[in-house]
Design a protein around this motif. Structure first.
Motif, PDB file in Angstrom:
ATOM      1  N   MET A   1      42.553  58.946  -4.523  1.00 49.82           N
ATOM      2  CA  MET A   1      41.462  58.363  -3.745  1.00 49.82           C
ATOM      3  C   MET A   1      41.342  59.156  -2.438  1.00 49.82           C
ATOM      4  O   MET A   1      42.334  59.377  -1.754  1.00 49.82           O
ATOM      5  CB  MET A   1      41.758  56.884  -3.467  1.00 49.82           C
ATOM      6  N   SER A   2      40.117  59.527  -2.096  1.00 49.22           N
ATOM      7  CA  SER A   2      39.885  60.275  -0.861  1.00 49.22           C
ATOM      8  C   SER A   2      39.991  59.336   0.349  1.00 49.22           C
ATOM      9  O   SER A   2      39.954  58.112   0.217  1.00 49.22           O
ATOM     10  CB  SER A   2      38.512  60.943  -0.889  1.00 49.22           C
ATOM     11  N   ASN A   3      40.101  59.924   1.518  1.00 54.82           N
ATOM     12  CA  ASN A   3      40.214  59.118   2.738  1.00 54.82           C
ATOM     13  C   ASN A   3      38.966  58.260   2.975  1.00 54.82           C
ATOM     14  O   ASN A   3      39.084  57.094   3.349  1.00 54.82           O
ATOM     15  CB  ASN A   3      40.469  60.032   3.939  1.00 54.82           C
ATOM     16  N   ILE A   4      37.780  58.829   2.751  1.00 51.11           N
ATOM     17  CA  ILE A   4      36.559  58.038   2.965  1.00 51.11           C
ATOM     18  C   ILE A   4      36.455  56.920   1.925  1.00 51.11           C
ATOM     19  O   ILE A   4      35.945  55.831   2.216  1.00 51.11           O
ATOM     20  CB  ILE A   4      35.285  58.927   3.006  1.00 51.11           C
ATOM     21  N   GLU A   5      36.973  57.153   0.726  1.00 55.39           N
ATOM     22  CA  GLU A   5      36.995  56.090  -0.286  1.00 55.39           C
ATOM     23  C   GLU A   5      37.937  54.966   0.129  1.00 55.39           C
ATOM     24  O   GLU A   5      37.657  53.793  -0.149  1.00 55.39           O
ATOM     25  CB  GLU A   5      37.401  56.661  -1.648  1.00 55.39           C
ATOM     26  N   LYS A   6      39.037  55.284   0.813  1.00 60.71           N
ATOM     27  CA  LYS A   6      39.941  54.249   1.324  1.00 60.71           C
ATOM     28  C   LYS A   6      39.218  53.367   2.347  1.00 60.71           C
ATOM     29  O   LYS A   6      39.354  52.142   2.330  1.00 60.71           O
ATOM     30  CB  LYS A   6      41.171  54.883   1.973  1.00 60.71           C
ATOM     31  N   VAL A   7      38.455  54.007   3.227  1.00 64.09           N
ATOM     32  CA  VAL A   7      37.700  53.263   4.234  1.00 64.09           C
ATOM     33  C   VAL A   7      36.663  52.374   3.545  1.00 64.09           C
ATOM     34  O   VAL A   7      36.525  51.186   3.865  1.00 64.09           O
ATOM     35  CB  VAL A   7      37.022  54.228   5.236  1.00 64.09           C
ATOM     36  N   ASN A   8      35.952  52.928   2.578  1.00 65.60           N
ATOM     37  CA  ASN A   8      34.947  52.155   1.848  1.00 65.60           C
ATOM     38  C   ASN A   8      35.571  50.974   1.110  1.00 65.60           C
ATOM     39  O   ASN A   8      34.984  49.890   1.062  1.00 65.60           O
ATOM     40  CB  ASN A   8      34.189  53.063   0.875  1.00 65.60           C
ATOM     41  N   GLU A   9      36.747  51.177   0.552  1.00 66.30           N
ATOM     42  CA  GLU A   9      37.426  50.101  -0.172  1.00 66.30           C
ATOM     43  C   GLU A   9      37.743  48.926   0.757  1.00 66.30           C
ATOM     44  O   GLU A   9      37.568  47.759   0.384  1.00 66.30           O
ATOM     45  CB  GLU A   9      38.699  50.625  -0.828  1.00 66.30           C
ATOM     46  N   ILE A  10      38.181  49.218   1.962  1.00 63.67           N
ATOM     47  CA  ILE A  10      38.459  48.136   2.918  1.00 63.67           C
ATOM     48  C   ILE A  10      37.169  47.392   3.257  1.00 63.67           C
ATOM     49  O   ILE A  10      37.143  46.158   3.292  1.00 63.67           O
ATOM     50  CB  ILE A  10      39.136  48.681   4.192  1.00 63.67           C
ATOM     51  N   LEU A  11      36.088  48.130   3.492  1.00 63.58           N
ATOM     52  CA  LEU A  11      34.805  47.481   3.785  1.00 63.58           C
ATOM     53  C   LEU A  11      34.334  46.638   2.606  1.00 63.58           C
ATOM     54  O   LEU A  11      33.778  45.546   2.796  1.00 63.58           O
ATOM     55  CB  LEU A  11      33.754  48.528   4.151  1.00 63.58           C
ATOM     56  N   GLU A  12      34.549  47.129   1.394  1.00 63.56           N
ATOM     57  CA  GLU A  12      34.161  46.377   0.202  1.00 63.56           C
ATOM     58  C   GLU A  12      34.953  45.082   0.084  1.00 63.56           C
ATOM     59  O   GLU A  12      34.383  44.022  -0.177  1.00 63.56           O
ATOM     60  CB  GLU A  12      34.379  47.247  -1.043  1.00 63.56           C
ATOM     61  N   LYS A  13      36.260  45.155   0.302  1.00 60.64           N
ATOM     62  CA  LYS A  13      37.093  43.953   0.240  1.00 60.64           C
ATOM     63  C   LYS A  13      36.744  42.960   1.344  1.00 60.64           C
ATOM     64  O   LYS A  13      36.765  41.752   1.139  1.00 60.64           O
ATOM     65  CB  LYS A  13      38.573  44.328   0.330  1.00 60.64           C
TER      66      LYS A  13
END
Length: 135
Positions: A1-13
């Motif tokens: 998982m890329s760093n920006i995907e990690k950020v997006n995942e937190i926003l999604e949760k």
């Protein structure tokens, strides 16, 4: 998982996140939920008729905060406002109720992403991970 995907995942949760802008010399914070992950960027959605959009036009420095139940996210940088029809179409596809309101009232959707940005994924005591994003 890329760093920006990690950020997006937190926003999604988190579902709801908080966007801070500056109005003159006063801070303004409001809850938001509209975002689209597109071409390795997180695009945020706001109506161009709203004060938040006008504030970002004057001063693009902004910060987003979210809590996903485990981690606190601070994501800050410069808002890049773009008229990206593909992102707007994806946003309306994900939020058909918003599309109906915008069409009914003649509103225009604005989208932006953060550049020269930093994302901090934190626990209650410290930064666990920190990422820089420059486009």
């Amino acid at each position: 998982m890329s760093n920006i995907e990690k950020v997006n995942e937190i926003l999604e949760k988190a579902e709801t996140f908080y966007l801070a802008t500056v109005d003159g010399d006063k801070p303004k914070v409001r809850p938001l939920g509209g975002r689209v992950f597109h071409e390795d960027k997180i695009w945020f959605t706001v109506g161009t008729y709203k004060d938040v959009y006008k504030q970002l036009e004057v001063n693009p420095n902004t910060e987003i905060a979210a809590w996903d139940g485990e981690h606190f996210l601070r994501y800050y940088g410069e808002a890049v406002l773009e008229n990206n029809e593909e992102v707007i179409a994806k946003a309306f596809e994900a939020m058909p109720e918003i599309k109906a309101i915008y069409e009914e009232n003649g509103f225009e959707m604005g989208v932006f992403y953060l550049d020269n940005a930093t994302a901090e994924i934190r626990n209650m005591m410290a930064i666990e991970e920190s990422f820089e994003f420059k486009y």
